[in-house]
Motif scaffolding. Structure first.
Motif, PDB file in Angstrom:
ATOM      1  N   VAL A 113       0.801  -1.307  -0.335  1.00  0.00           N
ATOM      2  CA  VAL A 113       0.219   0.029   0.263  1.00  0.00           C
ATOM      3  C   VAL A 113       0.906   1.687  -0.409  1.00  0.00           C
ATOM      4  O   VAL A 113       1.917   1.116   0.708  1.00  0.00           O
ATOM      5  CB  VAL A 113      -1.344   0.291   1.299  1.00  0.00           C
ATOM      6  CG1 VAL A 113      -0.532  -0.061   2.146  1.00  0.00           C
ATOM      7  CG2 VAL A 113      -1.844   1.069   1.390  1.00  0.00           C
ATOM      8  N   ALA A 114       0.362   2.271  -0.658  1.00  0.00           N
ATOM      9  CA  ALA A 114       1.611   3.352  -0.878  1.00  0.00           C
ATOM     10  C   ALA A 114       0.605   4.194  -0.037  1.00  0.00           C
ATOM     11  O   ALA A 114       0.051   5.054  -0.078  1.00  0.00           O
ATOM     12  CB  ALA A 114       1.730   3.951  -2.745  1.00  0.00           C
ATOM     13  N   GLU A 115       2.087   5.059   0.546  1.00  0.00           N
ATOM     14  CA  GLU A 115       1.895   6.524   1.320  1.00  0.00           C
ATOM     15  C   GLU A 115       1.579   7.309   0.127  1.00  0.00           C
ATOM     16  O   GLU A 115       3.518   8.198  -0.217  1.00  0.00           O
ATOM     17  CB  GLU A 115       2.629   6.151   2.825  1.00  0.00           C
ATOM     18  CG  GLU A 115       2.287   8.043   3.200  1.00  0.00           C
ATOM     19  CD  GLU A 115       3.026   8.906   3.615  1.00  0.00           C
ATOM     20  OE1 GLU A 115       2.745   9.909   4.475  1.00  0.00           O
ATOM     21  OE2 GLU A 115       4.794   8.510   3.180  1.00  0.00           O
ATOM     22  N   ALA A 116       0.944   8.144  -0.664  1.00  0.00           N
ATOM     23  CA  ALA A 116       1.649   9.211  -1.854  1.00  0.00           C
ATOM     24  C   ALA A 116       0.656  10.213  -1.581  1.00  0.00           C
ATOM     25  O   ALA A 116      -0.587  10.373  -1.375  1.00  0.00           O
ATOM     26  CB  ALA A 116       1.625   8.041  -2.931  1.00  0.00           C
ATOM     27  N   TRP A 117       1.085  11.304  -0.920  1.00  0.00           N
ATOM     28  CA  TRP A 117       0.338  11.941  -1.455  1.00  0.00           C
ATOM     29  C   TRP A 117       0.824  13.000  -2.888  1.00  0.00           C
ATOM     30  O   TRP A 117       1.598  14.036  -2.991  1.00  0.00           O
ATOM     31  CB  TRP A 117       1.570  13.452   0.538  1.00  0.00           C
ATOM     32  CG  TRP A 117       0.920  13.023   1.667  1.00  0.00           C
ATOM     33  CD1 TRP A 117       2.120  11.728   1.918  1.00  0.00           C
ATOM     34  CD2 TRP A 117       0.151  12.997   2.102  1.00  0.00           C
ATOM     35  NE1 TRP A 117       1.505  12.076   3.217  1.00  0.00           N
ATOM     36  CE2 TRP A 117       0.139  12.405   3.227  1.00  0.00           C
ATOM     37  CE3 TRP A 117      -1.275  13.775   1.948  1.00  0.00           C
ATOM     38  CZ2 TRP A 117      -0.349  12.459   4.814  1.00  0.00           C
ATOM     39  CZ3 TRP A 117      -2.111  13.595   3.408  1.00  0.00           C
ATOM     40  CH2 TRP A 117      -1.538  13.009   4.401  1.00  0.00           C
ATOM     41  N   VAL A 118      -0.390  12.726  -3.766  1.00  0.00           N
ATOM     42  CA  VAL A 118       0.064  13.335  -4.796  1.00  0.00           C
ATOM     43  C   VAL A 118      -1.510  14.061  -5.293  1.00  0.00           C
ATOM     44  O   VAL A 118      -2.485  13.684  -4.556  1.00  0.00           O
ATOM     45  CB  VAL A 118       0.035  11.669  -5.789  1.00  0.00           C
ATOM     46  CG1 VAL A 118       2.077  11.670  -5.343  1.00  0.00           C
ATOM     47  CG2 VAL A 118      -0.707  10.974  -5.771  1.00  0.00           C
ATOM     48  N   ASP A 119      -1.360  14.276  -6.390  1.00  0.00           N
ATOM     49  CA  ASP A 119      -2.993  14.666  -6.960  1.00  0.00           C
ATOM     50  C   ASP A 119      -3.686  13.681  -6.796  1.00  0.00           C
ATOM     51  O   ASP A 119      -3.519  12.740  -7.909  1.00  0.00           O
ATOM     52  CB  ASP A 119      -2.568  15.462  -8.485  1.00  0.00           C
ATOM     53  CG  ASP A 119      -3.910  16.210  -9.116  1.00  0.00           C
ATOM     54  OD1 ASP A 119      -4.619  15.403  -8.513  1.00  0.00           O
ATOM     55  OD2 ASP A 119      -3.476  16.269 -10.048  1.00  0.00           O
ATOM     56  N   PRO A 120      -5.242  14.062  -6.885  1.00  0.00           N
ATOM     57  CA  PRO A 120      -5.767  12.842  -6.738  1.00  0.00           C
ATOM     58  C   PRO A 120      -5.706  12.132  -8.144  1.00  0.00           C
ATOM     59  O   PRO A 120      -6.622  10.773  -7.821  1.00  0.00           O
ATOM     60  CB  PRO A 120      -7.222  13.173  -5.787  1.00  0.00           C
ATOM     61  CG  PRO A 120      -6.916  14.437  -5.426  1.00  0.00           C
ATOM     62  CD  PRO A 120      -5.691  14.807  -5.700  1.00  0.00           C
ATOM     63  N   ALA A 121      -5.972  12.717  -8.871  1.00  0.00           N
ATOM     64  CA  ALA A 121      -6.443  12.227 -10.008  1.00  0.00           C
ATOM     65  C   ALA A 121      -5.109  11.511 -10.478  1.00  0.00           C
ATOM     66  O   ALA A 121      -5.379  10.653 -11.889  1.00  0.00           O
ATOM     67  CB  ALA A 121      -6.199  13.689 -11.211  1.00  0.00           C
TER      68      ALA A 121
END
Ligand code: NOJ
Length: 558
Positions: free
Chosen positions: A273-281
């Motif tokens: 599972v990625a902890e990725a704070w990115v553009d939701p798109a």
């Protein structure tokens, strides 16, 4: 009107649907969970000793935050050796015992992998320092000459996420990049050694029987550091569309494609599972089966206790999950944010001294006091939100202590704080220690039963009211509510569909699941007349068929 959302029905309804799609995953922050040897730090045997507690809670998996050797500059997210256990927390044999104890109870284990940076105590970084400028050893990190006369200024004006410059100067005058604390040098993912070493780490834990991995800052590994480097202002103008020099680059998925081969070489395949704070798109890129397979959605961490915000977030995230073929993840609390019982107990319209209206969590993080907290209201809302979440399709991540309704400890003296955020912002941000205070297991006794040697962060007196032994004995406690909900949740999670049912009220949400159960949450204060059905679970007692304010109910067909 009803609105139906079908979520990857083929995958999910197969009897062989992967375990993680709808799992309840309980996050353990090991140093604050249970201390078996009285040194004030939680440890691995402490977790093993609580295996029955975890089984009784009814979770499907445990996610362990880092337990690796670390100088604890960032709560263990500064890893000195990825294939070992911090001697203060135990040994590899203790780890194997813990794994066996949890597996024997049907609980899977997910461990944290921190690939963006190592600790500055890691042997590679120590070798890089010793070998000096221009050496092959420095190539595994991101070393640069400084700017200005004699290179005495950092190469760029970039800021670290914890505050202060993102560059640190070493004795011979070169600078290295650290996006987090200075004790967390960023790795150079253009280097083949880095690729090879993480593949070995993934195999090492998979061979021991670990079921999956949580990938720390999964969106920051690859970087384009072609000279001249942009300034902070220039960086801010570059779109985050896959080609940004530092964040969410498309080429990061080449790493995850390599990792996927490792995951899929095991039976059952290891999960991530990625902890990725990115553009939701762009989050679906991480959740694709050929990448990490699942990604956290943090939208609810940032939302208020508000029906319309919740509904929009749920709808959007179910659609995102469908887009990636993964299942959604629901999170209200973790080790990085103010506990949700507390966020919801701070007036949502709190304004700071400058009159700026702030979300409860942000307000507390920037120096709010426990005096402002309405504990009871916060807890009502928190359990309402949790039961709402437990009813949704997808997997849900819980954070240790939330099953007790535990609040944030806001008033920690400066000299007892540990979080680098506090120190790197000169105390402007109080940091994350307040949700990392060791758990209260007993209402009496030193450190509330955490261990015989005190607790590494100070526990307030009010912890006694939330102690496991006290709540265990109280049929109406938050702990017993979580136990009932998690047990019943398995009944719901046969298929991944949800049907919204309109309520005629902006502050009430109502949905049905394929097994016929209905979930109703009243985010407002005015009681709501319930639809037909048998009440199987309620966060507050229901009278006259009316759901009180700030409460959730689960109804089964009559
Ligand atoms: C995210 C982790 O959740 C946080 O606790 C840590 O400080 C940073 N990544 C850096 O590793």
């Amino acid at each position: 009107m009803t609105v139906s959302a079908d979520i990857a029905p083929d995958l999910a309804t197969e009897p062989t649907a992967p375990w993680w799609r709808q799992a309840a995953v309980y996050q353990i922050y090991p140093r604050s969970f249970a201390d078996s040897n009285g040194d004030g730090l939680g440890d691995i045997p402490g977790i093993t000793a609580k295996a029955d507690y975890l089984a009784e809670l009814g979770i499907d998996a445990v996610w362990l935050s880092p337990f690796y050797p670390s100088e604890l500059a960032d709560g263990g997210y500064d890893v000195a050796d990825y294939r070992n256990v911090d001697p203060r927390l135990g040994t590899l044999a203790d780890f194997d015992d813990m794994l066996a104890a949890l597996h024997a109870r049907g609980i899977k284990i997910v461990v944290d992998i921190v690939p963006n940076h190592t600790s500055d105590q890691h042997e590679w970084f120590q070798a890089a320092l010793a070998a000096g400028r221009g050496s092959a050893e420095r190539e595994r990190y991101i070393f640069r000459e400084g700017s200005g006369p004699d290179g005495a200024e950092p190469p760029t004006d970039w800021l670290s996420i914890f505050g202060g410059s993102a560059w640190e100067r070493v004795e011979d005058g070169q600078w290295y990049l650290h996006n987090f604390a200075r004790e967390q040098p960023d790795l150079n993912w253009d280097h083949p050694d880095v690729h090879a070493d993480f593949l070995e780490t993934l195999r090492f834990w998979s061979d021991r029987g670990v079921d999956g991995f949580r990938i720390d800052v999964a969106h920051m590994l690859t970087k384009d550091l072609t000279e001249p480097l942009p300034s902070r202002d220039e960086l801010a103008l570059i779109p985050k569309d896959g080609n940004h020099p530092l964040i969410d680059r498309d080429d990061v998925h080449e790493i995850y494609a390599e990792w996927r081969e490792v995951f899929n070489s095991y039976d059952p395949p290891r999960t991530a599972v990625a902890e990725a704070w990115v553009d939701p798109a762009r989050i679906h890129l991480y959740a694709r089966p050929e990448s990490l397979g699942q990604a956290f959605n943090f939208d609810l961490l940032e939302s208020s206790f508000d029906a319309q915000q919740f509904r929009a977030i749920i709808t959007e995230n179910l659609a995102r999950a469908a887009q990636s073929g993964s299942s959604s993840t629901w999170v209200l609390s973790n080790h990085d944010v103010v506990r949700h019982a507390t966020r919801y107990g701070i007036p949502q319209q709190s304004a700071d001294a400058a009159g700026e209206v702030r979300h409860g969590g942000e307000w507390l993080l920037s120096g709010g006091s426990e005096d402002q907290l309405d504990r009871e209201k916060g807890l009502h809302r928190a359990t309402a939100a949790t039961l709402f979440l437990f009813g949704l399709p997808g997997s849900t991540y819980l954070y240790q202590g939330e099953e007790l309704g535990l609040h944030e400890v806001a008033d920690i003296p400066a000299d007892e704080r540990q979080d680098p955020t506090f120190f790197r912002t000169n105390g402007e941000e109080i940091g994350r220690d307040g949700c990392r205070v060791p758990l209260p297991w007993t209402a009496d006794g030193g450190s509330f039963g955490f261990g015989d040697g005190g607790a590494h962060l100070p526990q307030p007196q009010w912890f006694a009211d939330y102690a496991v032994d006290r709540e265990d004995a109280d049929a109406d406690s938050t702990l017993n509510l979580y136990r009932k909900a998690l047990a019943l949740r398995h009944t719901l999670q046969t298929q991944e569909q949800l049907e919204w049912i309109e309520t005629g009220r902006d502050d009430v949400l109502h949905f049905a699941r394929p097994n016929g159960w209905q979930i109703v949450t009243n985010f407002g204060t005015e009681p709501f007349p319930l639809p037909d059905g048998d009440i199987v679970l309620a966060s507050r007692s229901v009278s006259d068929g009316r759901l009180p304010g700030e409460a959730t109910v689960w109804l089964a067909p009559r």
